[in-house]
Design a protein around this motif. Structure first.
Motif, PDB file in Angstrom:
ATOM      1  N   VAL A  10      17.075   8.150   9.255  1.00 30.71           N
ATOM      2  CA  VAL A  10      16.907   6.891  10.003  1.00 30.71           C
ATOM      3  C   VAL A  10      18.022   5.926   9.607  1.00 30.71           C
ATOM      4  O   VAL A  10      18.649   5.274  10.453  1.00 30.71           O
ATOM      5  CB  VAL A  10      15.513   6.269   9.747  1.00 30.71           C
ATOM      6  N   ARG A  11      18.294   5.850   8.302  1.00 35.53           N
ATOM      7  CA  ARG A  11      19.365   4.962   7.832  1.00 35.53           C
ATOM      8  C   ARG A  11      20.717   5.361   8.426  1.00 35.53           C
ATOM      9  O   ARG A  11      21.532   4.510   8.788  1.00 35.53           O
ATOM     10  CB  ARG A  11      19.433   4.990   6.294  1.00 35.53           C
ATOM     11  N   PRO A  25      24.311  -7.131   3.147  1.00 33.31           N
ATOM     12  CA  PRO A  25      23.900  -6.433   1.930  1.00 33.31           C
ATOM     13  C   PRO A  25      23.110  -5.181   2.315  1.00 33.31           C
ATOM     14  O   PRO A  25      22.648  -5.085   3.457  1.00 33.31           O
ATOM     15  CB  PRO A  25      23.008  -7.456   1.220  1.00 33.31           C
ATOM     16  N   PRO A  26      22.950  -4.196   1.398  1.00 35.58           N
ATOM     17  CA  PRO A  26      22.230  -2.965   1.747  1.00 35.58           C
ATOM     18  C   PRO A  26      20.847  -3.284   2.323  1.00 35.58           C
ATOM     19  O   PRO A  26      20.181  -4.212   1.863  1.00 35.58           O
ATOM     20  CB  PRO A  26      22.106  -2.242   0.404  1.00 35.58           C
ATOM     21  N   LEU A  27      20.428  -2.524   3.338  1.00 36.97           N
ATOM     22  CA  LEU A  27      19.147  -2.799   4.011  1.00 36.97           C
ATOM     23  C   LEU A  27      17.983  -2.352   3.144  1.00 36.97           C
ATOM     24  O   LEU A  27      17.992  -1.246   2.588  1.00 36.97           O
ATOM     25  CB  LEU A  27      19.093  -2.046   5.344  1.00 36.97           C
ATOM     26  N   GLU A  28      16.979  -3.221   3.047  1.00 38.27           N
ATOM     27  CA  GLU A  28      15.704  -2.818   2.446  1.00 38.27           C
ATOM     28  C   GLU A  28      14.907  -2.082   3.527  1.00 38.27           C
ATOM     29  O   GLU A  28      15.162  -2.251   4.719  1.00 38.27           O
ATOM     30  CB  GLU A  28      14.897  -4.059   2.012  1.00 38.27           C
ATOM     31  N   THR A  31      13.534  -4.719   5.799  1.00 38.74           N
ATOM     32  CA  THR A  31      14.414  -5.712   6.443  1.00 38.74           C
ATOM     33  C   THR A  31      14.221  -5.709   7.955  1.00 38.74           C
ATOM     34  O   THR A  31      14.215  -4.638   8.587  1.00 38.74           O
ATOM     35  CB  THR A  31      15.898  -5.371   6.144  1.00 38.74           C
ATOM     36  N   ASN A  32      14.049  -6.876   8.529  1.00 44.01           N
ATOM     37  CA  ASN A  32      13.905  -6.972   9.999  1.00 44.01           C
ATOM     38  C   ASN A  32      15.289  -6.821  10.644  1.00 44.01           C
ATOM     39  O   ASN A  32      16.166  -7.668  10.494  1.00 44.01           O
ATOM     40  CB  ASN A  32      13.271  -8.311  10.387  1.00 44.01           C
ATOM     41  N   LEU A  33      15.459  -5.700  11.355  1.00 45.36           N
ATOM     42  CA  LEU A  33      16.782  -5.360  11.902  1.00 45.36           C
ATOM     43  C   LEU A  33      17.224  -6.364  12.965  1.00 45.36           C
ATOM     44  O   LEU A  33      18.404  -6.657  13.103  1.00 45.36           O
ATOM     45  CB  LEU A  33      16.752  -3.950  12.495  1.00 45.36           C
TER      46      LEU A  33
END
Lengths: 83, 401
Positions: A10-11, A25-28, A31-33
């Motif tokens: 998915v990432r 910054p790297p997505l958690e 995180t709301n895309l």
């Protein structure tokens, strides 16, 4: 396919298709895309890429903002469809 | 009569004019005020001051305010009916009314119970304040759902600067509703909707609005310099406001304005055909065949506008947020925009043939010059090519009807 493999794929799809700003910054997982910059059109491209990568079809009932708003939400939907 | 937010008027609370009374007022204003002024509004490209003043006097500008807050609580079907009535006499006046209703409904349906925003809506009722929309922006995307401008927090409030490509009747509105990024760090799609009050904004470096049609909307662009207090930023993200109110209601009431133009043109064609038929009873004039064809399209247009308006009103009345946000509803409303705008141009164009050379003459009572020029705004305000692109994209993932 286990959960971490789905999460990784998915990432990868998001990196290639969500057209997010380069300086994020790297997505958690949560995180709301949309809030970090995913436009509606890019989200459709992401949906198509997810259908291709996982060989699934999202039913229309899943084609809404909530299902595609985060890595966690997308992964959950993919897991459900892969059974 | 349901209010747009489904809130019934509370017992003992005085409701405003009824929806039926407002519609009668709009019909009268169309005939007595907007129609007689339409040619001058068009020729000079001026704001239809007398129409809007009459609408204010008749308290039409609070039609979309919920009854619980003193408005008429008109639903999309009822708002559309007003726009059709006015659009038959002056399309610019109708479009201004339509856009104002969209702004009011956006606040009413998304104020989240904020006491300040509710108090503002009561002011709209009491003072009949005209609200203009600032969603367009000079920038790379041209997409309403992405902003360059941002809200900047300052002591006790915010400032906001936005370069808008068009602001319909901005110079004549009491207040503005502006889209912007939530804060200076927010992504372009992380937008909020901001109410800015008269006295707190200025329109700098205004452009011109010398257009083919819809000349009275006075939609010149400008740089908006605005300030306000925290409560004026609507609590809900703009994404939800756009999906459930601003976009669907726009398509419905714009379609209704265009239906008004088409009805006006068809009315002239009908008068010409009746007159020719009377001149030679028993001989069907050639124009009658043309009239028959355009009336078929007019009926399609009316059906499309009001069916979509009814579907939208029903979803709102049921509070069906999932239905409102569904791709099938997005497609439904996009298709309304595409077909209504196209049919409007076709009906007016065919009315030219039915009316003959009289409709081509600017000073003739059957002139269709203004109607034809106004009609051509329909496929261009949000370009139909762009909407087809969006639909094509949606149809690549959407499987349903």
């Amino acid at each position: 396919m286990d959960a971490s493999e789905i999460n990784q794929k998915v990432r990868q799809v998001i990196a290639e298709h969500a057209q997010l700003p380069a300086d994020l910054p790297p997505l958690e997982d949560q995180t709301n895309l949309y809030e970090v910059g995913m436009a509606s059109r890019a989200s459709v491209n992401m949906m198509l890429a997810l259908e291709s990568v996982f060989e699934i079809e999202f039913p229309d009932s899943m084609l809404n903002r909530a299902v595609f708003e985060s890595i966690a939400a997308i992964s959950e939907a993919v897991e459900e469809l892969l059974g | 009569m349901k209010s747009p937010v489904g809130v019934p008027p509370e017992a003992g609370q005085e409701a405003g004019q009824t929806v039926a009374e407002l519609l009668r007022a709009v019909e009268r204003i169309g005939v007595e005020v907007a129609g007689p002024a339409a040619a001058d509004v068009d020729a000079r490209g001026r704001f239809p001051q007398e129409s809007i003043a009459a609408l204010k006097e008749a308290r039409v500008l609070s039609a979309a305010v919920p009854r619980a807050l003193g408005g008429a609580g008109a639903n999309p079907v009822e708002l559309a009916t007003q726009c059709v009535a006015l659009g038959q006499h002056c399309a610019s006046s109708a479009m201004i009314l339509a856009m104002h209703h969209i702004q009011v409904a956006s606040i009413a349906q998304h104020c989240g119970g904020s006491p300040e925003l509710e108090a503002y809506l009561r002011r709209v009722v009491d003072e009949q304040r005209l609200i203009a929309s600032v969603t367009s922006e000079v920038g790379p995307s041209g997409d309403m759902r992405q902003s360059v401008a941002c809200v900047t927090q300052v002591d006790g409030g915010f400032t906001l600067s936005k370069r808008a490509t068009t602001i319909s009747y901005g110079a004549y509105a009491e207040d503005l509703l502006i889209t912007a990024r939530r804060d200076p760090e927010a992504a372009p799609s992380n937008q909020v909707l901001v109410l800015v009050l008269g006295g707190d904004f200025s329109l700098e470096e205004p452009g011109t609005w010398d257009t083919l049609g819809m000349r009275g909307t006075c939609s010149a662009g400008a740089r908006v310099e605005a300030k306000g207090q925290a409560w004026q930023v609507l609590p809900e993200p703009f994404a939800g406001i756009a999906t459930t109110t601003m976009v669907p209601l726009s398509h419905v009431v714009w379609g209704a304005c265009w239906l008004g133009i088409a009805t006006d043109a068809a009315g002239k064609a009908r008068a010409v055909v009746r007159s020719k038929a009377r001149a030679q009873p028993g001989v069907a004039p050639a124009a009658a065949r043309r009239l028959s064809g355009l009336m078929t399209k007019l009926q399609l247009l009316r059906s499309e506008v009001f069916l979509a308006a009814r579907d939208y009103s029903d979803l709102l009345a049921r509070g069906d947020l999932e239905g409102l946000a569904s791709l099938s509803f997005v497609l439904r409303l996009n298709n309304l925009k595409l077909s209504a705008s196209q049919l409007t141009v076709e009906v007016v164009s065919e009315a030219l043939f039915a009316c003959g050379i009289g409709s081509y003459m600017n000073k003739s009572p059957f002139s269709l010059s203004r109607q034809l020029r106004d009609a051509y705004s329909a496929p261009l305000m949000i370009n139909n090519d762009r909407i087809h692109e969006t639909n094509a994209s949606i149809l690549s993932v959407f499987k349903g009807e």
